[in-house]
Design a protein around this motif. Structure first.
Motif, PDB file in Angstrom:
ATOM      1  N   LEU A 141      -1.952   6.906   1.285  1.00  0.00           N
ATOM      2  CA  LEU A 141      -2.578   6.287   2.182  1.00  0.00           C
ATOM      3  C   LEU A 141      -4.345   7.099   2.628  1.00  0.00           C
ATOM      4  CD1 LEU A 141      -3.943   4.319   4.439  1.00  0.00           C
ATOM      5  CD2 LEU A 141      -1.953   4.813   6.321  1.00  0.00           C
ATOM      6  N   LYS A 142      -4.025   7.958   2.795  1.00  0.00           N
ATOM      7  CA  LYS A 142      -5.438   9.613   2.992  1.00  0.00           C
ATOM      8  C   LYS A 142      -5.905   9.588   1.591  1.00  0.00           C
ATOM      9  CE  LYS A 142      -3.458  12.035   6.843  1.00  0.00           C
ATOM     10  NZ  LYS A 142      -2.496  13.786   6.447  1.00  0.00           N
ATOM     11  N   ARG A 143      -4.953   8.957   0.456  1.00  0.00           N
ATOM     12  CA  ARG A 143      -6.622   9.267  -0.619  1.00  0.00           C
ATOM     13  C   ARG A 143      -6.942   7.592  -0.811  1.00  0.00           C
ATOM     14  NH1 ARG A 143      -1.466  11.236  -2.308  1.00  0.00           N
ATOM     15  NH2 ARG A 143      -1.096   9.583  -3.917  1.00  0.00           N
ATOM     16  N   PHE A 144      -6.165   6.765  -0.436  1.00  0.00           N
ATOM     17  CA  PHE A 144      -6.394   5.585  -0.468  1.00  0.00           C
ATOM     18  C   PHE A 144      -8.211   5.047  -0.032  1.00  0.00           C
ATOM     19  CE2 PHE A 144      -6.420   0.968   1.688  1.00  0.00           C
ATOM     20  CZ  PHE A 144      -6.710   0.280   0.171  1.00  0.00           C
ATOM     21  N   LEU A 145      -7.896   5.942   1.381  1.00  0.00           N
ATOM     22  CA  LEU A 145      -9.137   5.079   2.151  1.00  0.00           C
ATOM     23  C   LEU A 145     -10.063   6.594   1.528  1.00  0.00           C
ATOM     24  CD1 LEU A 145      -6.964   5.618   5.698  1.00  0.00           C
ATOM     25  CD2 LEU A 145      -8.480   3.612   4.377  1.00  0.00           C
ATOM     26  N   ARG A 146      -9.988   7.579   1.544  1.00  0.00           N
ATOM     27  CA  ARG A 146     -11.108   8.570   0.514  1.00  0.00           C
ATOM     28  C   ARG A 146     -11.788   8.050  -0.990  1.00  0.00           C
ATOM     29  NH1 ARG A 146      -7.306  13.248   2.457  1.00  0.00           N
ATOM     30  NH2 ARG A 146      -6.865  12.921  -0.479  1.00  0.00           N
ATOM     31  N   GLY A 147     -10.703   6.870  -0.842  1.00  0.00           N
ATOM     32  CA  GLY A 147     -11.742   6.489  -2.671  1.00  0.00           C
ATOM     33  C   GLY A 147     -10.998   7.127  -3.648  1.00  0.00           C
ATOM     34  N   GLU A 148      -9.988   8.110  -3.938  1.00  0.00           N
ATOM     35  CA  GLU A 148      -9.485   8.438  -4.801  1.00  0.00           C
ATOM     36  C   GLU A 148      -8.654   7.253  -5.383  1.00  0.00           C
ATOM     37  OE1 GLU A 148      -7.346  11.746  -3.999  1.00  0.00           O
ATOM     38  OE2 GLU A 148      -9.317  12.680  -2.437  1.00  0.00           O
ATOM     39  N   ALA A 149      -8.187   7.580  -7.021  1.00  0.00           N
ATOM     40  CA  ALA A 149      -7.462   6.803  -8.011  1.00  0.00           C
ATOM     41  C   ALA A 149      -6.407   7.613  -6.581  1.00  0.00           C
ATOM     42  CB  ALA A 149      -7.644   6.826  -8.981  1.00  0.00           C
ATOM     43  N   ILE A 150      -5.315   5.738  -6.813  1.00  0.00           N
ATOM     44  CA  ILE A 150      -4.031   5.487  -6.935  1.00  0.00           C
ATOM     45  C   ILE A 150      -3.355   4.842  -7.584  1.00  0.00           C
ATOM     46  CG2 ILE A 150      -4.351   6.538  -4.248  1.00  0.00           C
ATOM     47  CD1 ILE A 150      -4.138   3.796  -3.389  1.00  0.00           C
ATOM     48  N   SER A 151      -1.626   4.318  -7.420  1.00  0.00           N
ATOM     49  CA  SER A 151      -1.162   3.375  -8.268  1.00  0.00           C
ATOM     50  C   SER A 151      -1.662   1.816  -7.941  1.00  0.00           C
ATOM     51  CB  SER A 151       0.238   3.266  -8.467  1.00  0.00           C
ATOM     52  OG  SER A 151       0.727   3.346  -7.055  1.00  0.00           O
ATOM     53  N   ALA A 152      -1.711   1.602  -9.152  1.00  0.00           N
ATOM     54  CA  ALA A 152      -1.932   0.124  -8.618  1.00  0.00           C
ATOM     55  C   ALA A 152      -0.618  -0.701  -7.241  1.00  0.00           C
ATOM     56  CB  ALA A 152      -1.577  -0.967 -10.080  1.00  0.00           C
ATOM     57  N   GLU A 153       0.158  -0.784  -7.494  1.00  0.00           N
ATOM     58  CA  GLU A 153       1.237  -1.163  -6.993  1.00  0.00           C
ATOM     59  C   GLU A 153       0.764  -0.176  -5.225  1.00  0.00           C
ATOM     60  OE1 GLU A 153       5.722  -0.536  -5.896  1.00  0.00           O
ATOM     61  OE2 GLU A 153       5.091   0.104  -7.626  1.00  0.00           O
ATOM     62  N   HIS A 154       1.207   0.891  -5.038  1.00  0.00           N
ATOM     63  CA  HIS A 154       0.558   1.523  -3.641  1.00  0.00           C
ATOM     64  C   HIS A 154      -0.457   0.414  -3.429  1.00  0.00           C
ATOM     65  CE1 HIS A 154       3.819   4.136  -3.253  1.00  0.00           C
ATOM     66  NE2 HIS A 154       3.433   4.917  -4.514  1.00  0.00           N
ATOM     67  N   PHE A 155      -1.823   0.562  -4.300  1.00  0.00           N
ATOM     68  CA  PHE A 155      -2.943  -0.301  -4.190  1.00  0.00           C
ATOM     69  C   PHE A 155      -2.666  -1.194  -3.306  1.00  0.00           C
ATOM     70  CE2 PHE A 155      -7.139  -2.438  -4.285  1.00  0.00           C
ATOM     71  CZ  PHE A 155      -8.274  -0.979  -4.561  1.00  0.00           C
ATOM     72  N   MET A 156      -2.356  -2.087  -4.149  1.00  0.00           N
ATOM     73  CA  MET A 156      -2.078  -3.362  -4.195  1.00  0.00           C
ATOM     74  C   MET A 156      -1.400  -3.891  -2.790  1.00  0.00           C
ATOM     75  SD  MET A 156      -0.787  -5.585  -7.250  1.00  0.00           S
ATOM     76  CE  MET A 156      -0.911  -3.328  -8.590  1.00  0.00           C
ATOM     77  N   ASN A 157      -0.429  -3.196  -2.360  1.00  0.00           N
ATOM     78  CA  ASN A 157       0.551  -3.267  -1.400  1.00  0.00           C
ATOM     79  C   ASN A 157       0.007  -2.989   0.318  1.00  0.00           C
ATOM     80  OD1 ASN A 157       2.988  -3.684  -2.677  1.00  0.00           O
ATOM     81  ND2 ASN A 157       4.118  -1.825  -2.775  1.00  0.00           N
ATOM     82  N   LEU A 158      -0.934  -1.601  -0.026  1.00  0.00           N
ATOM     83  CA  LEU A 158      -1.803  -1.361   0.754  1.00  0.00           C
ATOM     84  C   LEU A 158      -2.970  -2.722   1.281  1.00  0.00           C
ATOM     85  CD1 LEU A 158      -2.325   2.743   0.504  1.00  0.00           C
ATOM     86  CD2 LEU A 158      -1.140   1.479   2.331  1.00  0.00           C
ATOM     87  N   CYS A 159      -3.450  -2.575   0.337  1.00  0.00           N
ATOM     88  CA  CYS A 159      -4.371  -3.644   0.964  1.00  0.00           C
ATOM     89  C   CYS A 159      -3.538  -5.124   1.470  1.00  0.00           C
ATOM     90  CB  CYS A 159      -4.537  -4.375  -0.538  1.00  0.00           C
ATOM     91  SG  CYS A 159      -5.838  -3.694  -1.026  1.00  0.00           S
ATOM     92  N   LYS A 160      -2.656  -5.613   1.112  1.00  0.00           N
ATOM     93  CA  LYS A 160      -1.315  -6.825   1.250  1.00  0.00           C
ATOM     94  C   LYS A 160      -0.908  -6.270   2.698  1.00  0.00           C
ATOM     95  CE  LYS A 160      -0.731  -8.746  -2.712  1.00  0.00           C
ATOM     96  NZ  LYS A 160       0.315  -8.751  -3.772  1.00  0.00           N
ATOM     97  N   ALA A 161      -0.625  -5.175   3.275  1.00  0.00           N
ATOM     98  CA  ALA A 161      -0.167  -4.538   4.305  1.00  0.00           C
ATOM     99  C   ALA A 161      -1.279  -4.756   5.636  1.00  0.00           C
ATOM    100  CB  ALA A 161       0.362  -3.499   4.332  1.00  0.00           C
ATOM    101  N   ILE A 162      -2.236  -4.465   5.496  1.00  0.00           N
ATOM    102  CA  ILE A 162      -3.528  -4.129   6.277  1.00  0.00           C
ATOM    103  C   ILE A 162      -3.665  -5.869   6.253  1.00  0.00           C
ATOM    104  CG2 ILE A 162      -5.714  -4.159   4.403  1.00  0.00           C
ATOM    105  CD1 ILE A 162      -4.724  -1.852   8.051  1.00  0.00           C
TER     106      ILE A 162
END
Length: 153
Positions: free
Chosen positions: A43-64
């Motif tokens: 989540l921290k890497r996501f919010l810093r704009g760092e590359a994360i796996s497609a699965e985690h990216f999609m799941n974090l977006c959907k959860a919010i």
């Protein structure tokens, strides 16, 4: 095949921040990470704009609360000159069977990069998938951010 990763665009980060504030979550909400089947460090890497796996990216977006996760991707970060096609295939169980006669249902998410020359072949494959799947939603998105929801398939 390489693993597809995504980064948040600056505009995407603003949208994420607005959704997060509406929910009353802090930037490193354990609840958010848990709902997305993710870790706090991801989540921290996501919010810093760092590359994360497609699965985690999609799941974090959907959860919010962002269903159109593609709208917050930093498409400029992809190598425009690359001919390498990366993809992820993710099957996720949508429900647990209550009886032996009820079948588990799955969702399918496929992401990848392809050229205009490959688009016709991709459309043929998607046509075959559409015949097999119910409730299909197929969206083509160019790297310049232009979406094309393909209802013809």
């Amino acid at each position: 095949m390489g693993r597809t990763t995504y980064k948040l665009s600056q505009e995407g980060l603003q949208e994420i921040e607005e959704k997060r504030q509406l929910k009353g979550w802090n930037r490193t909400s354990k609840r958010w990470a848990r709902m997305a089947d993710s870790s706090e460090s991801t989540l921290k890497r996501f919010l810093r704009g760092e590359a994360i796996s497609a699965e985690h990216f999609m799941n974090l977006c959907k959860a919010i609360g962002i269903e159109d996760w593609q709208s917050v991707v930093d498409w400029k970060s992809f190598d425009r000159d690359s001919t390498r096609v990366t993809s992820t295939l993710h099957l996720k169980s949508l429900s647990q069977p209550e009886t032996e006669t009820q079948k588990t249902k799955y969702s399918l998410t496929v992401t990848g990069i392809f050229t205009e020359d490959q688009k016709l072949q991709i459309e043929g494959i998607l046509e075959a998938l559409k015949k097999l799947l119910s409730n299909t939603d197929i969206v083509f998105k160019s790297q310049n951010g232009i979406s094309n929801k393909n209802d013809d398939l």
